[in-house]
Design a protein around this motif. Structure first.
Motif, PDB file in Angstrom:
ATOM      1  N   ILE A 176       0.861  -1.181   0.000  1.00 19.33           N
ATOM      2  CA  ILE A 176       0.000   0.000   0.000  1.00 19.33           C
ATOM      3  C   ILE A 176       0.896   1.229   0.000  1.00 19.33           C
ATOM      4  O   ILE A 176       1.841   1.321   0.787  1.00 19.33           O
ATOM      5  N   THR A 177       0.608   2.162  -0.895  1.00 18.92           N
ATOM      6  CA  THR A 177       1.352   3.414  -0.947  1.00 18.92           C
ATOM      7  C   THR A 177       0.398   4.564  -0.667  1.00 18.92           C
ATOM      8  O   THR A 177      -0.568   4.767  -1.392  1.00 18.92           O
ATOM      9  N   ASN A 178       0.662   5.284   0.411  1.00 18.60           N
ATOM     10  CA  ASN A 178      -0.135   6.460   0.742  1.00 18.60           C
ATOM     11  C   ASN A 178       0.448   7.672   0.012  1.00 18.60           C
ATOM     12  O   ASN A 178       1.646   7.954   0.129  1.00 18.60           O
ATOM     13  N   HIS A 179      -0.391   8.366  -0.730  1.00 15.90           N
ATOM     14  CA  HIS A 179       0.027   9.531  -1.506  1.00 15.90           C
ATOM     15  C   HIS A 179      -0.505  10.797  -0.834  1.00 15.90           C
ATOM     16  O   HIS A 179      -1.704  10.902  -0.573  1.00 15.90           O
ATOM     17  N   ILE A 180       0.389  11.751  -0.584  1.00 18.18           N
ATOM     18  CA  ILE A 180      -0.008  13.056  -0.074  1.00 18.18           C
ATOM     19  C   ILE A 180       0.609  14.099  -0.991  1.00 18.18           C
ATOM     20  O   ILE A 180       1.833  14.266  -1.033  1.00 18.18           O
ATOM     21  N   ASP A 181      -0.237  14.762  -1.754  1.00 14.18           N
ATOM     22  CA  ASP A 181       0.209  15.776  -2.706  1.00 14.18           C
ATOM     23  C   ASP A 181      -0.151  17.157  -2.167  1.00 14.18           C
ATOM     24  O   ASP A 181      -1.320  17.562  -2.174  1.00 14.18           O
ATOM     25  N   PHE A 182       0.851  17.892  -1.700  1.00 15.78           N
ATOM     26  CA  PHE A 182       0.623  19.196  -1.104  1.00 15.78           C
ATOM     27  C   PHE A 182       0.382  20.262  -2.173  1.00 15.78           C
ATOM     28  O   PHE A 182       0.904  20.161  -3.291  1.00 15.78           O
ATOM     29  N   ALA A 183      -0.377  21.278  -1.786  1.00 16.09           N
ATOM     30  CA  ALA A 183      -0.649  22.392  -2.701  1.00 16.09           C
ATOM     31  C   ALA A 183       0.641  23.111  -3.073  1.00 16.09           C
ATOM     32  O   ALA A 183       0.740  23.715  -4.143  1.00 16.09           O
ATOM     33  N   SER A 184       1.660  23.023  -2.221  1.00 13.56           N
ATOM     34  CA  SER A 184       2.949  23.677  -2.485  1.00 13.56           C
ATOM     35  C   SER A 184       3.732  22.988  -3.601  1.00 13.56           C
ATOM     36  O   SER A 184       4.701  23.533  -4.116  1.00 13.56           O
ATOM     37  N   GLY A 185       3.329  21.763  -3.943  1.00  9.96           N
ATOM     38  CA  GLY A 185       4.065  20.989  -4.931  1.00  9.96           C
ATOM     39  C   GLY A 185       4.869  19.857  -4.321  1.00  9.96           C
ATOM     40  O   GLY A 185       5.345  18.955  -5.027  1.00  9.96           O
ATOM     41  N   ALA A 186       5.037  19.866  -2.991  1.00 10.01           N
ATOM     42  CA  ALA A 186       5.740  18.780  -2.305  1.00 10.01           C
ATOM     43  C   ALA A 186       4.880  17.517  -2.339  1.00 10.01           C
ATOM     44  O   ALA A 186       3.651  17.578  -2.379  1.00 10.01           O
ATOM     45  N   GLN A 187       5.550  16.368  -2.299  1.00 11.61           N
ATOM     46  CA  GLN A 187       4.854  15.087  -2.326  1.00 11.61           C
ATOM     47  C   GLN A 187       5.448  14.136  -1.293  1.00 11.61           C
ATOM     48  O   GLN A 187       6.661  14.080  -1.129  1.00 11.61           O
ATOM     49  N   PHE A 188       4.561  13.424  -0.595  1.00 12.71           N
ATOM     50  CA  PHE A 188       4.970  12.352   0.312  1.00 12.71           C
ATOM     51  C   PHE A 188       4.437  11.047  -0.237  1.00 12.71           C
ATOM     52  O   PHE A 188       3.301  10.966  -0.695  1.00 12.71           O
ATOM     53  N   ARG A 189       5.248  10.003  -0.189  1.00 13.36           N
ATOM     54  CA  ARG A 189       4.809   8.650  -0.529  1.00 13.36           C
ATOM     55  C   ARG A 189       5.216   7.732   0.623  1.00 13.36           C
ATOM     56  O   ARG A 189       6.407   7.521   0.868  1.00 13.36           O
TER      57      ARG A 189
END
Length: 282
Positions: A176-189
């Motif tokens: 499972i990969t949790n994706h968090i795409d911030f409005a700033s353009g940063a990304q967490f996986r």
């Protein structure tokens, strides 16, 4: 993130766990056993459709309440309200919400409570982590529609900023990969190992986090890979007083409802997630 650690306290939806243990696999089978007359599948489908619409309406009311009163401002870590002080598990927003938002959240929970007994997928984890994993009912991408988990809730009035949150279940790899795409353009996986513990429960083991800043670090480094401490290291940190006093809690989620387009689950800590199917390709 997103799929929360299990805290030492019991889940708030524990009654559902016991109910599912004794419930017949098909929603209409229980009625047949109790009254000698089966409930028609069409009637169950109609009840399910009504329950789903009630849930979506409750979430819409919740969002309207947030628009009026403002979203809870959550920032990183314990100080920011993202993590519980004692367990370091994701905090529960039900301890933060007030006013109409709190009341609307209670209505969403009531709608989930009504929908859960109509779950049409008694074996949600079937084929998870096998070569036929693409046939697992959980396989694919799921976008957050509503949650009580602070670590999966984002707003523009915080240091973290707003973000789109979804997760991808790879049934073949058991990942499972949790994706968090911030409005700033940063990304967490956030990458986790997923294991079927029961027909409705998925065990989770955190593997690593990928962080992609909006701009390359020093003009070169585009992605940071941060290993997540394994069970042994976590126990060592606990022994040294640098981890939760209760020890490392197990991480898992329990499916409350699952169909082709809607997924509702509760974490070991008791945080709730309502997710909608999202487009995804490898």
């Amino acid at each position: 993130l997103l799929l929360s650690f299990a805290a030492a306290r019991g889940p708030r939806f524990a009654p559902h766990f016991a109910a599912r243990t004794s419930r017949s696999p098909l929603p209409w089978a229980a009625a047949e056993a109790g009254s000698g007359q089966a409930t028609a599948p069409a009637a169950v489908a109609a009840d399910t459709a009504v329950a789903c619409e009630a849930l979506f309406a409750a979430i819409a009311t919740f969002r309207a309440a947030e628009e009026m009163e403002g979203k809870a401002s959550i920032d990183f870590g314990v100080k920011g309200g993202e993590l519980d002080k004692k367990s370091r598990a994701p905090a529960d927003l039900r301890d933060v919400w007030t006013g109409q938002v709190r009341s609307a959240a209670a209505a969403v929970e009531s709608a989930i409570d009504a929908l859960a007994p109509l779950n049409p997928t008694p074996d949600a984890t079937k084929l998870l982590g096998t070569v036929e994993g693409e046939l697992c009912p959980l396989h694919g991408a799921w976008r957050n529609a509503w949650t009580t988990a602070a670590d999966a809730s984002f707003s523009p009035n915080s240091t973290r900023g707003d973000a789109a949150v979804y997760n991808v279940v790879d049934g073949t790899k058991g990942k499972i990969t949790n994706h968090i795409d911030f409005a700033s353009g940063a990304q967490f996986r956030v990458v986790l190992r997923a294991t079927a513990l029961s027909p409705l429960r998925v065990g989770l083991r955190f593997r690593f986090v990928k962080v992609s800043p909006p701009r390359p670090i020093l003009g070169l480094l585009r992605t940071l890979v941060i290993p997540v401490p394994g069970p042994f290291l976590t126990r060592v940190l606990t022994f040294l007083g640098r981890g939760p006093k209760e020890g490392p809690p197990p991480a898992y989620f329990e499916v409350l409802y699952l169909d082709d387009e809607l997924r509702v689950h509760v974490t070991g800590q008791g945080n709730l997630f309502v997710q909608r199917r999202a487009p995804w390709s490898r």
